[in-house]
Design an enzyme around this catalytic site. Structure first.
Site, PDB file in Angstrom:
ATOM      1  N   GLU A   1       0.847  -1.204   0.000  1.00 29.42           N
ATOM      2  CA  GLU A   1       0.000   0.000   0.000  1.00 29.42           C
ATOM      3  C   GLU A   1       0.877   1.247   0.000  1.00 29.42           C
ATOM      4  O   GLU A   1       0.667   2.178   0.792  1.00 29.42           O
ATOM      5  CB  GLU A   1      -0.931   0.016   1.221  1.00 29.42           C
ATOM      6  CG  GLU A   1      -2.123  -0.905   1.106  1.00 29.42           C
ATOM      7  CD  GLU A   1      -3.163  -0.664   2.215  1.00 29.42           C
ATOM      8  OE1 GLU A   1      -2.789  -0.145   3.284  1.00 29.42           O
ATOM      9  OE2 GLU A   1      -4.338  -0.981   1.991  1.00 29.42           O
TER      10      GLU A   1
ATOM     11  N   GLU B   1      -6.709  -7.334  -0.394  1.00 34.35           N
ATOM     12  CA  GLU B   1      -7.110  -7.287   1.015  1.00 34.35           C
ATOM     13  C   GLU B   1      -8.613  -7.029   1.109  1.00 34.35           C
ATOM     14  O   GLU B   1      -9.060  -5.886   1.132  1.00 34.35           O
ATOM     15  CB  GLU B   1      -6.334  -6.197   1.781  1.00 34.35           C
ATOM     16  CG  GLU B   1      -4.846  -6.467   1.878  1.00 34.35           C
ATOM     17  CD  GLU B   1      -4.106  -5.532   2.830  1.00 34.35           C
ATOM     18  OE1 GLU B   1      -4.763  -4.735   3.542  1.00 34.35           O
ATOM     19  OE2 GLU B   1      -2.863  -5.596   2.856  1.00 34.35           O
TER      20      GLU B   1
END
Ligand SMILES: *[C@@H]1O[C@H](CO)[C@@H](O)[C@H](O)[C@H]1NC(C)=O
Length: 661
Positions: free
Chosen positions: A199, A281
């Site tokens: 991320e 995710e």
């Protein structure tokens, strides 16, 4: 097809067959099927927008499972459960700080035996999605980066092209990545995907030099034998900011309706028009901090989101599928702005499909129903039974000593360091635990005066002449404490490291970063006296033998008042008990009700921190750390013990204040 093409193709096939036969004769090996070896590859088909395994379309439904949050004796059982939930892959982060806790020190055994984990996954028929970070967030201290980076290179800019950071990442990858080489799919193993950073777009740095460095450094070891990918949130420019040339892009998001799912994937398509859709995710629950409600996310709505994604042909990775436990002092923290530092709880149950002990929940079955509409799942009879639990008989602990007594200091404390300024945990070369700062108070001209700590990290218990006078807290934004002149002159400040920030990390040095002052008012003017001449003692609690030494040398040099308050320092409690051969050992939960704040060792293993403020009230004790014969428990209680010193155990967990998020 016209005739000319047809003939051309036949010629090609015939020639290929002749070459193949000749090569086959030349290269015949008795053991290997060379045709299979030749096409073994995990690739992306940009026409069908799917992954391909050995040339055939492939889709994964994976689950995140952090090996560092489960005892290694339980890995296989948990991976079996994960597989039986309908999953064909397991997603793992690598926790750099676990494997490389001090500069030059490496661990690869026990809970750090990552190679064994990958091998067990392979034996259980699971592919592996490898996310080595090096930054992983994961609600782990410092997002998985070793604390010593900040000591070795003060001011280091992690996750950027800072040359010291790049040097250390290169060195780390040279230790880590060769372990996985033979396990990469193209080399005959089960690792199909390897992530670059984590991320990174959310970090905001968008550092091209760093991203490309990390891509090249990873590729050096993976060599096209697995697919490299990035993961970023479909928010703002984050996907773009985290993207690296020639690396496959995936996204991540949780609970969403159909319109939102489409919109998230459209953002992915905007920067990567073709290829399979991946949600790396898909949040099955959420993380929880101390002093806030326990995060819960309902199964029925999540199942709809899952169905939408699979309907669109996407690959899905549940975060978390099994959450586990933040053992020891590994729990991290978040900082959402001024006064919003929040430490993560010890349990990482996460409201995931498998609970903290690894048992399938109702959510597990709900998800499995959806998954089996799209991919072949294993037989329902493969779903393991819920493991047994026990409520161990109540135990009575014995208070052994204060950690600040002379025996406590000599057994648990580091050698004293004299310093005019306050040294941080990092400067003291101490990962976690506590640091004690001591000095003399000036003579008060006003009574009371305020003791002021500037930049406390993270929580302080304050004693004057050995007597507890109050607490200060970064979490609760409390940095002053009135002190009376008659309290005495010897000031002792015991600072607890509650976990380094794991998201948006930057310089979370621990201890007291700035200074300690006495503030008073004279003629409506504030005046400050900065305290100096400190004597500093570390309490790392990283060596079990120290606790055993305290038990041996103890002179019961502690005081507890009529309400159970520890008056002159945190108190170490101890008990031992037998489990007979005819008893069955099973998982159990310590009910910390009536205890206040501290941590617990069972048979030498630090199970983590407890805190009466909740929402986590029980501490999970896996059966694998209990044994037949003598068992030993140490509890370090910082503030207040129940008057009968009793420990009660339950058959299951208690979390208070559930809140749907
Ligand atoms: C989907 O969720 C968004 C955001 O909550 C909402 O505005 C929208 O109306 C929802 N759409 C549908 C079809 O339910």
């Amino acid at each position: 097809m016209n005739k000319k093409y047809c003939i051309a193709i036949i010629v090609v096939i015939v020639v290929a067959a002749i070459i193949g036969t000749v090569l086959g004769i030349l290269l015949t090996s008795p053991s290997a099927d060379e045709n299979e070896v030749a096409i073994r590859a995990f690739t992306i088909n940009h026409e069908t927008n799917t992954f391909e395994m050995d040339g055939k379309p492939f889709r994964y439904v994976a689950g995140s499972f952090h090996y560092f949050r489960a005892l290694p004796q339980t890995w296989r059982q948990k991976l079996k459960t994960l597989k039986a939930g309908g999953l064909n892959a397991v997603d793992i982060y690598i926790q750099w700080s676990l494997h490389n806790p001090e500069d030059g020190v490496y661990h690869w055994d026990g809970i750090a035996n990552i190679q064994q984990f990958v091998e067990i996954a392979e034996e259980e028929g699971l592919y592996v999605i490898l996310r080595p970070g090096p930054y992983i967030c994961a609600e782990i201290d410092n997002g998985g980066l070793p604390y010593w980076l900040a000591r070795k290179y003060p001011g280091i800019k992690v996750r950027t092209k800072d040359e010291n950071y790049l040097f250390e990442v290169g060195k780390w990858y040279s230790m880590l990545m060769p372990i996985f080489e033979k396990h990469l799919y193209g080399n005959g193993g089960n690792i199909i995907m390897v992530q670059i950073e984590n991320e990174y777009g959310a970090f905001g740095a968008c550092d091209e030099v760093y991203k490309e460095f990390l891509r090249d450094e990873t590729f050096r070891y993976t060599n096209d034998k697995a697919i490299l990918f990035t993961t970023d949130r479909p928010i703002g420019d984050e996907l773009k900011c985290g993207q690296v040339d020639d690396v496959f892009v995936t996204t991540d998001f949780g609970l969403s309706n159909f319109t939102e799912v489409q919109s998230h994937f459209r953002k992915l398509r905007d920067i990567q028009p073709t290829g399979p859709l991946v949600n790396t995710e898909f949040y099955t629950g959420w993380l929880t901090h101390w002093q806030e409600p326990n995060a819960r996310r309902g199964a029925a709505d999540l199942a709809k989101t899952l169905d939408y994604m699979l309907l669109l042909g996407a690959n899905v990775d549940f975060y978390m599928y099994f959450g586990g436990t933040n053992f020891g002092f590994w729990a991290g923290a978040n900082d959402w702005g001024i006064g919003r530092y929040m430490a993560d709880i010890t349990s990482y149950d996460y409201d995931a499909p498998m609970d903290e002990a690894g048992n399938p929940t109702a959510k597990y079955r709900t998800f499995r129903e959806i998954i089996q509409k799209y991919i072949k799942v294993s037989d329902e009879s493969d779903i393991p039974e819920k493991q047994k639990t026990m409520s161990l008989r109540a135990l009575t602990l014995e208070p052994i000593n204060s950690i600040l007594s002379s025996e406590g200091r000599s057994t648990l404390g580091s050698r004293q360091t004299k310093s005019s300024t306050l040294l941080t945990f990092e400067q003291m070369r101490q990962f976690s635990g506590f640091i004690l700062y001591e000095t003399e108070l000036p003579k008060f001209t006003r009574d009371p005066s305020n003791l002021v700590i500037t930049d406390l990290r993270d929580r302080a218990l304050i004693y004057v002449d050995g007597e507890f006078v109050g607490a200060m807290s970064r979490e609760n934004y409390i940095s002053t404490l009135p002190i009376s002149a008659n309290f005495g002159s010897r000031l002792s400040i015991l600072v607890e490291n509650q976990g380094r920030i794991n998201f948006q990390i930057a310089d979370d040095y621990k201890g007291i970063r700035d200074r300690v002052r006495v503030q008073s008012f004279h003629n409506s003017q504030q005046s400050y006296t900065t305290l100096t001449d400190w004597i500093i003692t570390g309490y790392p609690f990283d060596n079990y033998a120290d606790l055993e030494a305290l038990l041996k040398s103890s002179k019961e040099d502690y005081r507890i008042d009529a309400s159970g308050n520890a008056l002159d320092g945190p108190i170490v409690f101890y008990t031992e008990f037998n489990i007979d051969e005819d008893e069955e050992i099973a998982d159990t939960y310590w009910d910390t009700t009536d205890w206040d704040k501290g941590f617990i060792f069972v048979n030498g293993f630090n199970l983590g921190r407890y805190w009466s403020v909740g929402p986590q009230i029980t501490m999970y004790i896996p059966k694998d750390i209990l044994k037949y014969g003598k068992n030993e428990i140490y509890v370090v209680e910082l503030q207040k013990a129940p008057l009968n010193f009793k420990m009660n155990f339950l058959n299951g967990p208690i979390f208070i204040n559930d809140e749907a998020v």
